[in-house]
Design a protein around this motif. Structure first.
Motif, PDB file in Angstrom:
ATOM      1  N   UNK A 143       0.819  -1.209   0.000  1.00 26.22           N
ATOM      2  CA  UNK A 143       0.000   0.000   0.000  1.00 26.22           C
ATOM      3  C   UNK A 143       0.855   1.262   0.000  1.00 26.22           C
ATOM      4  N   UNK A 144       2.131   1.116   0.339  1.00 28.30           N
ATOM      5  CA  UNK A 144       3.032   2.271   0.348  1.00 28.30           C
ATOM      6  C   UNK A 144       4.122   2.123  -0.708  1.00 28.30           C
ATOM      7  N   UNK A 145       3.892   1.264  -1.715  1.00 33.59           N
ATOM      8  CA  UNK A 145       4.867   1.112  -2.782  1.00 33.59           C
ATOM      9  C   UNK A 145       6.229   0.739  -2.236  1.00 33.59           C
ATOM     10  N   UNK A 146       7.246   1.507  -2.622  1.00 38.84           N
ATOM     11  CA  UNK A 146       8.608   1.241  -2.142  1.00 38.84           C
ATOM     12  C   UNK A 146       9.043   2.281  -1.113  1.00 38.84           C
TER      13      UNK A 146
ATOM     14  N   UNK B  77      -2.687   8.654  -7.334  1.00 40.66           N
ATOM     15  CA  UNK B  77      -2.453   7.226  -7.127  1.00 40.66           C
ATOM     16  C   UNK B  77      -3.528   6.635  -6.219  1.00 40.66           C
ATOM     17  N   UNK B  78      -3.883   5.392  -6.459  1.00 42.06           N
ATOM     18  CA  UNK B  78      -4.884   4.720  -5.642  1.00 42.06           C
ATOM     19  C   UNK B  78      -4.426   4.634  -4.180  1.00 42.06           C
ATOM     20  N   UNK B  79      -3.109   4.703  -3.949  1.00 37.42           N
ATOM     21  CA  UNK B  79      -2.568   4.622  -2.586  1.00 37.42           C
ATOM     22  C   UNK B  79      -2.271   6.006  -1.996  1.00 37.42           C
ATOM     23  N   UNK B  80      -2.830   7.063  -2.559  1.00 37.55           N
ATOM     24  CA  UNK B  80      -2.463   8.417  -2.125  1.00 37.55           C
ATOM     25  C   UNK B  80      -2.852   8.716  -0.685  1.00 37.55           C
ATOM     26  N   UNK B  81      -3.774   7.933  -0.102  1.00 39.12           N
ATOM     27  CA  UNK B  81      -4.157   8.182   1.289  1.00 39.12           C
ATOM     28  C   UNK B  81      -3.215   7.494   2.280  1.00 39.12           C
ATOM     29  N   UNK B  82      -2.434   6.540   1.791  1.00 37.47           N
ATOM     30  CA  UNK B  82      -1.462   5.859   2.645  1.00 37.47           C
ATOM     31  C   UNK B  82      -0.025   6.176   2.249  1.00 37.47           C
ATOM     32  N   UNK B  83       0.157   6.799   1.091  1.00 33.09           N
ATOM     33  CA  UNK B  83       1.497   7.046   0.568  1.00 33.09           C
ATOM     34  C   UNK B  83       1.500   8.360  -0.202  1.00 33.09           C
TER      35      UNK B  83
ATOM     36  N   UNK C 154       8.157   4.280   2.938  1.00 32.43           N
ATOM     37  CA  UNK C 154       7.714   3.954   4.292  1.00 32.43           C
ATOM     38  C   UNK C 154       6.288   4.414   4.543  1.00 32.43           C
ATOM     39  N   UNK C 155       5.694   5.088   3.572  1.00 32.35           N
ATOM     40  CA  UNK C 155       4.295   5.486   3.688  1.00 32.35           C
ATOM     41  C   UNK C 155       4.097   6.890   4.225  1.00 32.35           C
ATOM     42  N   UNK C 156       2.890   7.410   4.012  1.00 30.99           N
ATOM     43  CA  UNK C 156       2.548   8.764   4.430  1.00 30.99           C
ATOM     44  C   UNK C 156       2.679   8.934   5.944  1.00 30.99           C
ATOM     45  N   UNK C 157       2.241   7.938   6.695  1.00 30.73           N
ATOM     46  CA  UNK C 157       2.284   8.017   8.157  1.00 30.73           C
ATOM     47  C   UNK C 157       3.707   8.295   8.619  1.00 30.73           C
ATOM     48  N   UNK C 158       4.667   7.506   8.115  1.00 31.00           N
ATOM     49  CA  UNK C 158       6.055   7.679   8.536  1.00 31.00           C
ATOM     50  C   UNK C 158       6.607   9.022   8.068  1.00 31.00           C
ATOM     51  N   UNK C 159       6.412   9.326   6.787  1.00 34.34           N
ATOM     52  CA  UNK C 159       7.022  10.538   6.233  1.00 34.34           C
ATOM     53  C   UNK C 159       6.439  11.809   6.842  1.00 34.34           C
ATOM     54  N   UNK C 160       5.190  11.751   7.258  1.00 36.77           N
ATOM     55  CA  UNK C 160       4.536  12.955   7.767  1.00 36.77           C
ATOM     56  C   UNK C 160       4.338  12.917   9.286  1.00 36.77           C
TER      57      UNK C 160
END
Length: 383
Positions: A257-260, A322-328, A262-268
């Motif tokens: 869900x976060x591609x390659x 992206x379809x994963x824009x809410x998690x990444x 760490x994801x939106x949660x980690x980055x933000x």
């Protein structure tokens, strides 16, 4: 196609971030975690080292004072409720106050993560077990990363200036486990380069076989010692996809869900502090300082620059839809380092249809390959 795997797999390193108290901080818009580079000295020998770490003790800013570390945590806890700290290096165990700093972090109520170089002595293993038990008695975590890039000696020699450290790292990991540190609270943290990619799946399986529940794969970024030779180290998009899909087969499809990234949660939810005291969004973005803790209170710096430090800027291109824009949100470091535009779509994500197989010039004798057509010229140097 990924074979069927359980969507729910216990993984202390991943599951930590789902704790309700941490999610509350994140949804409030405050930093959940502070990443602190406590030193730069290291004998690990990684030729592309992000922190430009060497075994020299003459580095001007080799060591962050323990008092400054405790002050960072105290103020971040008071100002934002921050509850997680990563101790980065260098080899953190070479810091003369590492043990005291870890125990102080636990006593301040922090979950502690340390991505270790892997050079772990029996004495270090003993106090790390002590720290883990102390944290668990308080319903906190101590989670230890092991930095191994490959198990193949020939490949290791291609990416490391001290080939003998491979056996030392393997022994160090075993020393940690023999001392009683729970294997499920260790995780792999290899760097994915074009050289290590063909051996990465075997390394991951080896780590899983020893009880690690998670492998935090870090695709190479052109920063630190590797900045000037990006074409030498950059993995292809196909290599990245193959490795991350292998992880998803073991750890669950949710990992994609976060591609390659760490994801939106980690980055933000993270801010970082270098050993020089600079406050930056990410240790992969050292050239974007928002202030310095030796000149101003860290809470004042973060409050003033929170939006930039938490990378809450709009992105454009495929990442925005992206379809994963809410998690990444795509790796902002990739966008900045490869393209010179921190708001661009991630050029190293295999879900980005405009991403090229390589961002740098293809090396002599190599086939660029890949299904994706470059949407921008190949780069010959880091952004």
């Amino acid at each position: 196609m990924l074979r069927s795997v359980p969507e729910r797999r216990e993984s202390p390193v991943v599951d930590l971030w789902a704790r309700s108290d941490l999610l509350k901080i994140y949804f409030r818009g405050d930093p959940v975690c502070v990443n602190v580079e406590i030193n730069q000295r290291c004998a690990g020998g990684c030729a592309y080292c992000y922190a430009s770490s060497t075994n020299s003790s003459t580095l001007r800013y080799d060591t962050l004072p323990a008092e400054a570390f405790v002050q960072i945590l105290t103020r971040m806890r008071e100002g934002f409720g921050t509850r997680v700290v990563y101790l980065y290096g260098g080899n953190q165990l070479l810091h003369p106050k590492c043990r005291e700093m870890v125990l102080a972090a636990i006593d301040l109520g922090f979950h502690v993560l340390i991505p270790l170089a892997g050079l772990i002595s029996r004495a270090d293993a003993s106090w790390l077990v002590e720290a883990y038990r102390r944290a668990r008695a308080r319903d906190q975590e101590v989670l230890l990363g092991i930095h191994l890039d490959t198990l193949d000696p020939a490949v290791y020699a291609q990416v490391n200036s001290s080939p003998g450290t491979l056996d030392a790292k393997i022994r160090g990991y075993q020393t940690l486990l023999d001392a009683g540190f729970p294997p499920e609270r260790t995780y792999g943290c290899p760097t994915l380069t074009r050289q290590t990619a063909p051996t990465m799946k075997a390394l991951m399986d080896w780590l899983y076989g020893r009880g690690a529940r998670h492998v935090a794969i870090a695709p190479f970024r052109p920063v630190g010692l590797g900045r000037a030779e990006g074409a030498r180290w950059e993995p292809s998009l196909s290599q990245i996809r193959e490795v991350f899909e292998h992880r998803a087969r073991v750890e669950g499809k949710r990992m994609l869900l976060v591609g390659s990234t760490d994801g939106r949660y980690a980055c933000q939810s993270h801010v970082a502090v270098t050993s020089t005291g600079n406050v930056i969004p990410c240790l992969l973005l050292p050239d974007l300082p928002a202030g310095n803790i030796f000149q101003q209170d860290i809470v004042e710096i973060v409050r003033r620059e929170k939006r930039n430090l938490l990378l809450k800027m709009p992105v454009h291109g495929p990442c925005a839809s992206c379809v994963s824009r809410f998690t990444c949100c795509g790796c902002r470091a990739n966008a900045h380092l490869y393209l010179g535009d921190i708001t661009a779509s991630d050029p190293k994500c295999f879900f980005n249809p405009t991403a090229p197989e390589r961002c740098f010039e293809t090396l002599p004798g190599e086939d660029a390959g890949g299904a994706n057509e470059p949407a921008f010229p190949a780069r010959t140097g880091a952004g």
